[in-house]
Write an enzyme that holds these catalytic residues in place. Structure first.
Site, mmCIF file in Angstrom:
data_model
loop_
_atom_site.group_PDB
_atom_site.id
_atom_site.type_symbol
_atom_site.label_atom_id
_atom_site.label_comp_id
_atom_site.label_asym_id
_atom_site.label_seq_id
_atom_site.Cartn_x
_atom_site.Cartn_y
_atom_site.Cartn_z
ATOM 1 N N ALA A 31 0.937 -1.058 -0.090
ATOM 2 C CA ALA A 31 0.013 0.055 -0.010
ATOM 3 C C ALA A 31 0.950 1.346 -0.093
ATOM 4 O O ALA A 31 0.843 2.087 0.807
ATOM 5 C CB ALA A 31 -0.880 0.086 1.287
ATOM 6 N N HIS A 72 6.938 5.935 1.753
ATOM 7 C CA HIS A 72 7.676 4.835 1.303
ATOM 8 C C HIS A 72 8.839 5.083 0.360
ATOM 9 O O HIS A 72 9.858 4.570 0.409
ATOM 10 C CB HIS A 72 6.751 3.567 0.696
ATOM 11 C CG HIS A 72 5.875 3.003 1.910
ATOM 12 N ND1 HIS A 72 4.570 3.229 1.935
ATOM 13 C CD2 HIS A 72 6.315 2.279 3.011
ATOM 14 C CE1 HIS A 72 3.716 2.432 2.884
ATOM 15 N NE2 HIS A 72 4.844 2.031 3.672
#
Ligand code: PAF
Length: 293
Positions: free
Chosen positions: A33, A38
């Protein structure tokens, strides 16, 4: 157009993909996700090694019964597209049976840090993280692994794990990535309704107020009270904890402290059914240090 990453669905495919690379390797562990936060880890990894391995694995051992393991978003195709655009070479996206071919009889006890704050609310969580981090580091054998400062307790636990068990890897960290409204990026933010999203902004606001109180010389008690007051004033936010801890041990910081003492100011709160965490590094007794270790 960059080459698509090799997607290793199991440890044999991972070993083959790693054998085909030469040079240094950085690991970014994720549960998928993927969002911009990230990608900041991936970009930091790029600056640290020749090749990047990203793991995408919703790790069952860090979820307790009743938590959102089943509901946790799984978006592999979209994740791989984002990683391809970053030039990631290898994605390890296993099923639980590949990481845990047999139920582990030996586990990793992360010690006292696992029993406070996140550990008090989620008593088995950090042990599950310690186990999967140890296993994925062993499976990928990177020189460096990159973690985010948003999960400050996890980051401190991982640094301690690597130090105390002599894992042959160095740990790098990346500051919290925030949306323009100040909300720390998290895969769980997608659970928030528009109204809840508005309430969620109180977490970063509270940290700013707390950091200011610290920089003006506030005692730990005053900093905590000022931070808590912002959260308490926001409808729709149910406080789980507001805490000050030593950045290296996560021991609680209280009482009289020397001017210039660094501490994590941490908040956890429920907004609707979504539990959110956020933190900032503060300097107690005067001075300012917004940012991370
Ligand atoms: O921070 C996370 O997303 C997870 O705890 C991690 C480090 C990927 C381990 O499953």
């Amino acid at each position: 157009m960059r080459d698509a990453p090799v997607i290793a669905h199991n440890r044999q495919e991972l070993a083959d993909a790693l054998a085909a690379t030469s040079g240094t390797r950085a690991l970014v562990m994720t549960m998928g996700a993927l969002h911009e936060g990230h990608l900041t880890l991936v970009r930091r990894a790029r600056s640290l090694a020749d090749h990047i391995v990203v793991s995408i694995f919703v790790n069952p051992t860090q979820f307790a019964p009743g938590e959102d393991f089943d509901a946790y978003p799984r978006t592999l195709d979209a994740d791989v597209e984002k990683l391809a655009a970053e030039g990631v070479e290898v994605v390890y996206a296993p099923e639980p049976e590949d990481v845990y071919p047999v139920p582990p009889r030996i586990t990793v006890d992360p010690g006292p840090i696992a029993r406070v704050l996140e550990g008090a609310t989620r008593p088995t969580h950090l042990a599950g993280v310690a186990l999967v981090v140890t296993k994925v580091i062993n499976l990928t054998r990177p020189q460096v692994a990159v973690f985010g400062q948003k999960d400050a307790q996890q980051l401190t636990m991982v640094r301690t794990l690597v130090r105390d068990l002599d894992l042959p890897v160095s740990i790098a960290s990346v500051p919290i990535s925030r949306d323009t409204d100040g909300v720390a990026r998290s895969s769980r933010n997608r659970y928030l309704s528009e109204e809840e999203r508005h309430h969620a902004r109180a977490l970063s606001r509270a940290l700013q107020v707390g950091a200011r109180s610290a920089s003006l010389g506030g005692t730990p008690a005053a900093v905590l009270a000022d931070t808590r007051a912002v959260l308490a004033a926001e409808d729709g936010v149910e406080i789980d904890y507001v805490a000050l801890t030593d950045p290296d041990t996560f021991d609680c910081v209280e009482g009289d402290v020397r001017a210039g003492t660094p501490a994590f100011l941490l908040v956890a709160a429920r907004v609707g059914t979504t539990r959110l965490i956020d933190n900032t590094l503060v300097t107690l007794g005067g001075g300012s240090s917004r940012g991370g270790k």
